[in-house]
Design a protein around this motif. Structure first.
Motif, PDB file in Angstrom:
ATOM      1  N   MET A  81     -25.539  34.166 -93.527  1.00 32.05           N
ATOM      2  CA  MET A  81     -25.971  33.399 -94.703  1.00 32.05           C
ATOM      3  C   MET A  81     -25.871  34.256 -95.973  1.00 32.05           C
ATOM      4  SD  MET A  81     -29.678  31.716 -95.251  1.00 32.05           S
ATOM      5  CE  MET A  81     -30.129  30.850 -96.715  1.00 32.05           C
ATOM      6  N   LEU A  84     -22.224  34.616 -97.060  1.00 32.58           N
ATOM      7  CA  LEU A  84     -21.629  33.429 -97.674  1.00 32.58           C
ATOM      8  C   LEU A  84     -22.276  33.032 -98.998  1.00 32.58           C
ATOM      9  CD1 LEU A  84     -21.028  31.166 -94.575  1.00 32.58           C
ATOM     10  CD2 LEU A  84     -19.364  32.508 -95.849  1.00 32.58           C
ATOM     11  N   ILE A 119     -26.286  23.587 -98.486  1.00 31.28           N
ATOM     12  CA  ILE A 119     -25.104  24.189 -97.865  1.00 31.28           C
ATOM     13  C   ILE A 119     -25.479  25.448 -97.089  1.00 31.28           C
ATOM     14  CG2 ILE A 119     -22.937  25.395 -98.372  1.00 31.28           C
ATOM     15  CD1 ILE A 119     -22.584  23.413-100.720  1.00 31.28           C
ATOM     16  N   LEU A 123     -25.300  25.944 -92.996  1.00 32.99           N
ATOM     17  CA  LEU A 123     -24.435  26.973 -92.416  1.00 32.99           C
ATOM     18  C   LEU A 123     -25.242  27.952 -91.562  1.00 32.99           C
ATOM     19  CD1 LEU A 123     -22.044  27.677 -95.421  1.00 32.99           C
ATOM     20  CD2 LEU A 123     -21.503  26.503 -93.278  1.00 32.99           C
ATOM     21  N   HIS A 124     -26.412  28.340 -92.060  1.00 33.57           N
ATOM     22  CA  HIS A 124     -27.290  29.239 -91.299  1.00 33.57           C
ATOM     23  C   HIS A 124     -27.672  28.617 -89.962  1.00 33.57           C
ATOM     24  CE1 HIS A 124     -31.336  30.567 -90.066  1.00 33.57           C
ATOM     25  NE2 HIS A 124     -30.896  31.771 -90.389  1.00 33.57           N
ATOM     26  N   PHE A 127     -24.710  28.284 -87.449  1.00 37.88           N
ATOM     27  CA  PHE A 127     -24.426  29.597 -86.860  1.00 37.88           C
ATOM     28  C   PHE A 127     -25.514  29.990 -85.868  1.00 37.88           C
ATOM     29  CE2 PHE A 127     -24.264  34.174 -86.588  1.00 37.88           C
ATOM     30  CZ  PHE A 127     -22.913  34.448 -86.589  1.00 37.88           C
TER      31      PHE A 127
END
Length: 167
Positions: A81, A84, A119, A123-124, A127
């Protein structure tokens, strides 16, 4: 004296304690787990150097892993995280005066923060849950678990914004 480092140290301790003492024990049907600790990474100023973000993400994830007995899962997801974050922030859309401020709804606006936090949280969680399963056998179950947990985490993060940064 600059009070910002003290504020961030206190924020770090508070989010770790909230996650370990409350959020880790809060599960909705053993399917949805909110991970509030990501708030720390979200609130760091845009001007934070990338190496510092990665280091802070590592330390934050490691603290959560130690208290949650999850060897490296949260550490890797939090570093991912933090890695990104500069891509999602897109510094060209931010004024020079806002670069040193903590990222918040008050400083950057509601819709910008919703997009930014949404976002990164999604994403975190993607993953985190896929690395936790470490297989694609239950792909859609893991995907729905990621989305539902991200939604709950996002709600807690937005509520915290209204509690922390009142005008």
């Amino acid at each position: 004296m600059n009070k910002k480092p003290v504020w961030y140290i206190a924020l770090f301790i508070i989010v770790v304690l909230i996650q370990v003492l409350f959020m880790n024990n809060m599960q909705f049907s053993k399917f949805v787990n909110p991970y509030f600790y990501v708030l720390f990474i979200l609130l760091m100023p845009v001007s934070t150097p990338r190496y510092a973000m990665l280091l802070l993400g590592f330390v934050l994830g490691l603290c959560i892993d130690v208290f949650s007995n999850t060897p490296g899962i949260h550490t890797s997801a939090t570093v991912f995280m933090a890695f990104l974050r500069p891509v999602v922030v897109n510094p060209s859309t931010i004024d020079d005066a806002d670069v040193i401020l903590p990222v918040s709804i008050v400083h950057f606006g509601f819709w910008w923060f919703v997009k930014y936090a949404g976002i990164l949280i999604l994403l975190h969680h993607l993953f985190l849950f896929f690395i936790e399963m470490f297989t694609f056998d239950h792909f859609f179950t893991t995907l729905s678990r990621s989305f539902l947990s991200a939604i709950f985490t996002f709600v807690f993060v937005v509520i915290s914004q209204f509690l922390m940064f009142r005008k």
